[in-house]
Structure formats: structure tokens, C-alpha cells
Design an enzyme around this catalytic site. Sequence first.
Site, short mmCIF file in Angstrom:
data_model
loop_
_atom_site.label_atom_id
_atom_site.label_comp_id
_atom_site.label_asym_id
_atom_site.label_seq_id
_atom_site.Cartn_x
_atom_site.Cartn_y
_atom_site.Cartn_z
N HIS B 112 -19.40 -65.67 17.30
CA HIS B 112 -18.61 -64.56 17.82
C HIS B 112 -17.13 -64.93 17.75
CE1 HIS B 112 -22.15 -62.53 19.51
NE2 HIS B 112 -22.54 -63.70 20.00
N ASP B 115 -10.79 -60.18 18.57
CA ASP B 115 -9.62 -59.56 17.92
C ASP B 115 -8.90 -58.75 19.00
OD1 ASP B 115 -7.93 -57.67 16.76
OD2 ASP B 115 -9.43 -56.85 15.39
N HIS B 117 -6.07 -56.21 19.89
CA HIS B 117 -5.15 -55.23 19.29
C HIS B 117 -3.72 -55.44 19.79
CE1 HIS B 117 -8.40 -52.02 18.13
NE2 HIS B 117 -8.67 -53.22 17.66
N HIS B 152 -11.89 -56.74 20.89
CA HIS B 152 -13.31 -56.65 20.51
C HIS B 152 -13.69 -57.82 19.63
CE1 HIS B 152 -12.55 -55.17 16.34
NE2 HIS B 152 -11.48 -54.61 16.89
N CYS B 153 -14.98 -58.01 19.48
CA CYS B 153 -15.50 -59.04 18.60
C CYS B 153 -15.44 -58.49 17.17
CB CYS B 153 -16.95 -59.35 18.98
SG CYS B 153 -17.64 -60.75 18.07
N HIS B 163 -21.59 -55.77 16.53
CA HIS B 163 -21.22 -56.49 17.77
C HIS B 163 -20.46 -55.56 18.72
CE1 HIS B 163 -21.86 -60.98 16.71
NE2 HIS B 163 -22.56 -60.25 15.88
N MET B 168 -19.50 -55.68 22.75
CA MET B 168 -18.41 -56.68 22.73
C MET B 168 -17.03 -56.05 22.57
SD MET B 168 -19.91 -60.08 20.93
CE MET B 168 -18.77 -61.17 21.78
N HIS B 273 -11.70 -36.21 30.86
CA HIS B 273 -11.29 -35.05 31.64
C HIS B 273 -11.76 -35.27 33.07
CE1 HIS B 273 -10.78 -30.73 32.66
NE2 HIS B 273 -11.88 -30.90 33.36
N GLU B 297 -4.79 -31.66 31.09
CA GLU B 297 -6.14 -31.30 31.52
C GLU B 297 -7.18 -32.24 30.91
OE1 GLU B 297 -6.05 -27.60 28.38
OE2 GLU B 297 -7.71 -27.62 29.79
N THR B 298 -6.95 -32.61 29.66
CA THR B 298 -7.85 -33.50 28.93
C THR B 298 -6.98 -34.35 28.04
OG1 THR B 298 -9.62 -31.85 28.93
CG2 THR B 298 -9.78 -33.55 27.27
N HIS B 324 -15.18 -34.95 27.77
CA HIS B 324 -15.33 -33.50 27.75
C HIS B 324 -15.91 -32.95 26.45
CE1 HIS B 324 -14.83 -29.32 28.98
NE2 HIS B 324 -14.51 -29.75 30.18
#
Lengths: 297, 375
Positions: B112, B115, B117, B152-153, B163, B168, B273, B297-298, B324
Amino acid sequence: MLLAMKFKVAATLAAFASPLAASVVTPVSLAPAATTNVAETVQIAPANFAYRLAGDFSKDTTPATAPLRNLRLDGGLSIMKRQVTAAEYAICVNEGECPALASSAMAADRPVVGVSWRDATAYAKWLSRKTGLSYRLPTDEEWVFAAATRANDDAVPLPEASDDPSKVWLARYESESSKVRPVATAPQPTGSFGANENGLLDVGGNVWEWTDSCFIRAKIEANGTTRTTATNCGVRVVQGAHRAYMTDFVRDPRTGGCAAGVPPANLGFRLVLERAPGIGLMVARGAARLLAGAGIS
Amino acid sequence: MMTRRHALMGAALSALLVTVPALADDINLPRQSVDLVAPPFVHAHEQATKEGPKVMQFRMVIKEQEVVIDDAGTKLQAMTFNGSMPGPMMVVHEGDYVELTLVNPETNTMPHNIDFHSATGGLGGGALTLINPGEQTVLRWKATRTGTFVYHCAPEGSMIPWHVVSGMHGAVMVLPRAGLKDRDGKPLHYDKIYYIGENDLYIPRDENGKYKSYDSPGEAYADTMEVMRKLIPTHVVFNGKVGALTGKNAMTAKVGETVLVVHSQANRDSRPHLIGGHGDYVWETGKFSNPPEKDLETWFIRGGSAGAALYTFRQPGIYAYVNHNLIEAVELGATAHFKVEGDWNNDLMKQVTPPEPIPPAKLGAAETAAKSLVR
């Protein structure tokens, strides 16, 4: 009432997803007819019993706990000892009188599940015609009477009347959240959940049962009487470990969205045998003979 | 190919690393060790800080484990950072260094990595952190950009999506040192923070349509990949399980409290939402250098990103926080609840007339108009 509105939304959403299942006709492999039978009925003598009215009640303009009534079924009740099995339902499907179910794994010794009120009603109609007797779904009152100590009065004690709708809403949410979710959801062999004092098997197990009672909205008047203001027979009362209200074409009783509650694990049914007054147990024996004659037994 | 010479050099190098005081060329900053907590909760942290940059030390243990993902008892051979889906959220400030010790215990079956971001270079750290069962590694990266970010992996090839949809992924929040601000530079503060990680899950079914279970991730791989490639998840859930954030596990708040909800989706688009509420201030893309949008709203969470929404509850009751796409919310599981206590505000909402029978028919406006037209 906010909660009821939300429930309706959830029910409608679930409902839109479900009807498709009806068109997915999976051929059900039939067990040999010889191994199946119509569930025998038990005769319950007239008695008094406590009954929590089903539906949505309000007093003045605020939600209220449904009244508890003392009822008596003068004629007693003749009701199936067990839930209708998958194999029994399959015969009706095979004869083209009951809608086929999406689930194809049908075990002869297990209750049929994934049935809607419409499916159950079709079965009752078919069985009545087949036997010449009168079978139907029980009313909610009859179900509670037959279930006896297995009937669960899950009325939520509601806060004092106030104009704060969130109090009732939160109280109901807490009550729903505290219910224990069933561990095993797959239908179990008939009898797995034991018998109650009336000899009925599997009452309050993991298969809930359709009743014929419609959803009502009612007002509790100042003198304690109730007045029904709306009746919706598109939604029927479902009974089991707790009471629920389901749209009549729903087969899979999931919840989600705004509803937090524990939904019924499975939807099934058992039927009441209507008796002409005074005939008594003869009817049940007659039924067995008739069924034998009809080649179902 | 690893030659003998390389191996010797490697050995010499590692010997050197052991003898030389560790990380001699290292940045000389105060260090702070943080104990991570499982979502939806977030470890204690300052929102605005007067202190200078630090090296923030975290430790995560990767756990391959079987988890139950719905009420029907459907099982998933999950892969997790620290045993939760999503992995825990890490909060630091701009200019801090994140120093992660990543542990892959011998009990696991696969390599494993991680990463980030929020990190710069090295495939977000993925290129430097690939570890086998029985290994661990330490990665340090500088938090140069503010915002909420996914981690994340990302081992290699088809292992990457597998994964990730096996659990993950998690999030990092890099706060501005002066805290959050609205578009006019006015400070924004939260009383509570919740971290919601959305999972799209792809569970294979048998010939009868029943969900299959497997004894190990490896045995689940081929069938799972087949479901994944059709792109339609069998479950879309928050925090690893249908109902992980409802009922007894519902999130709580009080009227008047301001809550920051960080929502990550490492693989697939989502659209949070709050039913009955709003996003007062929303960083839809999650990056705090951009002014927050108001009164949403969303909001849209792009697959592979995390966003943040700030909301002050004004009314008590139950709020459903959903994806939503309501099919995903209700049928597939993407629903959470907020339980909010306080006093009801009739000015904001009042049930003027409870449900009652429709009064006897009167001529509606449309009918009146139609009649006058006829005349």
C-alpha cells in the site's frame, strides 16, 4: 405534521423504485404439490384485549399518542397457525393468479417474503376460490388479538402539547433509533420463532405481516372519542415486532432518506378464515377435505 | 535489477543513516504529535493560530479487514487507513509540515502507499511510500496550499481504483494561519466540525442476485473489478456503512451552533444537501484561498476532492444530510442525520393548518376565469 410528511416522501421514493420488480417475471421453480398444504387455522375464543389504535392522531392541532382501547372480538377468530410459505404462494403464481415475485429462491418450509399487500390479497382471493371458503387478510385489531403478548405496543410517549413541532419529532426519532435491528434478515424455517399462547407460530419474528387496515388520520376530541378525518387505503398497516405503515405495492420495506426507523425485515402474511356463525371448527376440517379434493393438499 | 553492488551500497547507506544523527539536515522547527480520531470526528486543533510553522507528526496503520456495510449484513473485504472508512482527517496550518509514519503490518496481504492531493511532487507521496506487509515509512511534505484535500492509496494500475473503493481514502485540511474568512475578510469560526467521507462500493452478486462475500481481498478482486468497470455502485454510503451517521450515530448540534462539514469523495461526483438547512458559506472546491459561496442549497463535490460547508443551525429537529441524487441517498445509503436541539422559531416556519380534509368545493380561480371566457 413534519415527520409524517417526510415519511410519505420516503415511501413514495421507495415506491417508485419497487414496481419495476413486478415486471421482472422470474419463473419460480415449483416444489411438488404433494409436499405443500394450506396452513391449518387455529380457533381463538372470544376475549377482551387492549388495542392501541393505528394511524396518525392529533389533539387540537398537535400530534398525540394514539388512544388505547379495550376491545372484544365476540366471534373469536380463526387464523392461520403459520405464515403462508413460499411453496404455497408459488402454486398460486403457477396458476397465473398471483403476481410472480422477483426473488427466485423459494424454500418450501419458509414463509414467502417480498410480497406486497396486493400480492397477499391476490393469494387470499385465489385460495378462497380454490377452497370455496372465505380467506382474507386480518384487520389490525384481529392481528393484535391473535398475536396476544407478542403484539408490541410501541406508542411513543409524546411531549406535552406545544407549538414546537421539533419536540415530538425528536422524541419519535429517539424512539425509532433505540429499536434493535434484527440480526438475521433472511426468512427462517417455519416455527423458528416459536409459538405464542394462541398457538400461532413466528409472530413477531423477522417476517412482518400485512393487515387489511387502512392508514387513517384522526382527531382526539375533548371527550376522548376519536374522529377520523382521512382514510388512505393506498397505505396499509403492517404488523410484527413493531407496527409499520406501508404503501400497498411495496415489497421491500427499506427506509432511508429522512426516516431513521428500523424497517420491517421482510413482508409476508397469514390469513384469517371467515366463519359463518356457529359452524366452528367444522370449517377447518371441511377446508382440509376440500383442499384434498382440489388436489392441493 | 538490483545488483550486488547496489545492495551493498544500500546497506552502507542505511548503516550511515543509522549512525549519523537522524535527519541531520532537517528543518529545525517545533514538532507536535497528533493522535488521530475516527470520522466523523476530527482531532482537536486551533482554527487560527499565532504560533509559527511546526512539523505535525501523524501515524497511520493500514488495516485490511472485513466490514459490514449495510443492515442486511453485506460484507466487504475493506482496506483502510487506521481502521476507518474514510481514514481519519488531519488538520494542519499553511506552512506546517505533515510528517506521516505509514505502517503496513505483517498481517496485511498487499503493498500500500499514500497519495496526498495536498502535497507537491512524487505523485503526492505515492512514489515514495509504497510499503509491503511488515514495512513502514515516514513521509514529510510541506503544506503550501490551504483547503480540504483528499488523500488515498495509489499503488499501481488497477490496484489504484480498487484500493480506493475498498476504503483507502481520507482527507487533510490545511487551514490559513489566520483561520477561515468570508469574501470580505471577516473571520469565520466553527463550534463543531464533522468529517464525512463518501464511499461508492461495488459488491459482486451471485446468480440469485445475493451479495457475495469473500475470505480475503485477493479472492474478491476479479469479481469486484467486473462490477467496478460497469461504473454503477451497489452502495453509496457515508463513513463506510449504510446508517453510519443516522439513529444513535446521528451527528448532533444545538440551535445557534456553527458547524463545519468537510465532505470528501475520492472517486466519484457527489452533491451534498442539508434537508431543511443550507450552506451559509461553502468552499465547494474546498480551497480556502477562494472566497466561499453564500447561501447554497446543494454543493458539488467533484470525484477526487473534498469540500467544506459552514452552517449555523437556526431551527431544532432532524436534518437529513444527503447526496441529493435521491436514489443514491435513499436506495443506496448516502444519508446522514443531524439531531438539533433548541427552541423552535415560528417566524421561520409554522404549521398554520395541520393536515385536514379539503373544505367543500368552491369555484377555483381557474374555473371562474373559464366561465367568464365562455360568457
